[in-house]
Motif scaffolding. Structure first.
Motif, PDB file in Angstrom:
ATOM      1  N   ARG A  34       0.832  -1.217   0.000  1.00 64.06           N
ATOM      2  CA  ARG A  34       0.000   0.000   0.000  1.00 64.06           C
ATOM      3  C   ARG A  34       0.860   1.258   0.000  1.00 64.06           C
ATOM      4  N   THR A  37       2.190   1.660  -3.531  1.00 61.18           N
ATOM      5  CA  THR A  37       1.116   2.095  -4.424  1.00 61.18           C
ATOM      6  C   THR A  37       0.883   3.597  -4.320  1.00 61.18           C
ATOM      7  N   CYS A  43      -2.390   3.785  -8.550  1.00 64.06           N
ATOM      8  CA  CYS A  43      -3.746   3.325  -8.227  1.00 64.06           C
ATOM      9  C   CYS A  43      -4.583   3.254  -9.502  1.00 64.06           C
ATOM     10  N   ASN A  51      -7.291  -5.644  -5.173  1.00 66.00           N
ATOM     11  CA  ASN A  51      -6.860  -5.528  -3.784  1.00 66.00           C
ATOM     12  C   ASN A  51      -7.957  -5.991  -2.830  1.00 66.00           C
TER      13      ASN A  51
END
Length: 207
Positions: A34, A37, A43, A51
């Protein structure tokens, strides 16, 4: 998601010890993924859907199966836990409040179950009690701070680094205890310990 599938496979093979470790590794990797990302700004809609599917598989289904399905009560609790995870994912919302989750993140609930399973050697009664508690926290829809550990204060980074080092070098029981205390501190003291920076950010932005 791959680790979650391996965890499910280990559970079916009656190797709950290995299944629990797969979930703890997933917990640590989830934080890194995360962070990467957000940092790389990669994203996408399909990525977000994938996810959610990975979270459901790993922190929902695989975690619930640690409880076992021997007997109607255990089977019912497994179903309720999986449904609670799905509810948490479907109705996830920040409700207009920045830097917060609504409802306990599934990864922390999974970490608690995996650590408890390792420390109690799969004691069904204790696992069932902890799972029931985690279900309540996920459905309660209280607010929890974003766990941007690797993008926050140095002490939070040290907590993560400590968990990673212990996973690689320390006795397994000590690592499980460390991860359990980490997760419980986030669950029971979200603002006092983990949300201080997040609480200050919106105020700073408004000013």
């Amino acid at each position: 998601m791959i680790l979650g599938l391996f965890s499910i496979f280990c559970t079916f093979c009656k190797k709950s010890h290995c299944a629990s470790w797969m979930l703890l590794i997933s917990f640590l990797l989830d934080i890194v993924v995360r962070t990467m990302t957000r940092h790389l700004n990669i994203c996408s809609k399909s990525g977000a859907e994938l996810n959610d599917f990975a979270v459901f598989t790993t922190f929902g289904l695989a975690s619930a199966l640690l409880l076992g399905v021997e007997g109607p009560l255990n089977g019912l609790l497994v179903i309720i836990y999986v449904l609670a995870t799905a509810f948490r994912l479907c109705f996830y919302s920040t409700a207009g409040i920045s830097f917060t989750y609504k409802g306990l993140p599934c990864s922390y609930a999974s970490c608690v179950l995996a650590s408890t399973s390792l420390l109690t050697k799969g004691n069904t009664f204790i696992l069932s009690c902890m799972a029931s508690l985690m279900i309540l926290f996920m459905l309660d829809q209280s607010y929890y701070p974003h766990d941007e550990i690797l993008e926050s204060e140095n002490w939070k980074k040290m907590v993560y680094l400590g968990g990673t080092i212990m996973l690689l070098l320390s006795p397994f029981s000590l690592t499980a205890f460390y991860c359990l205390m980490w997760s419980l501190s986030y669950i029971f003291f979200p603002d006092a310990l983990w949300g201080r920076t997040q609480c200050l950010r919106p105020r700073h932005l408004r000013n």
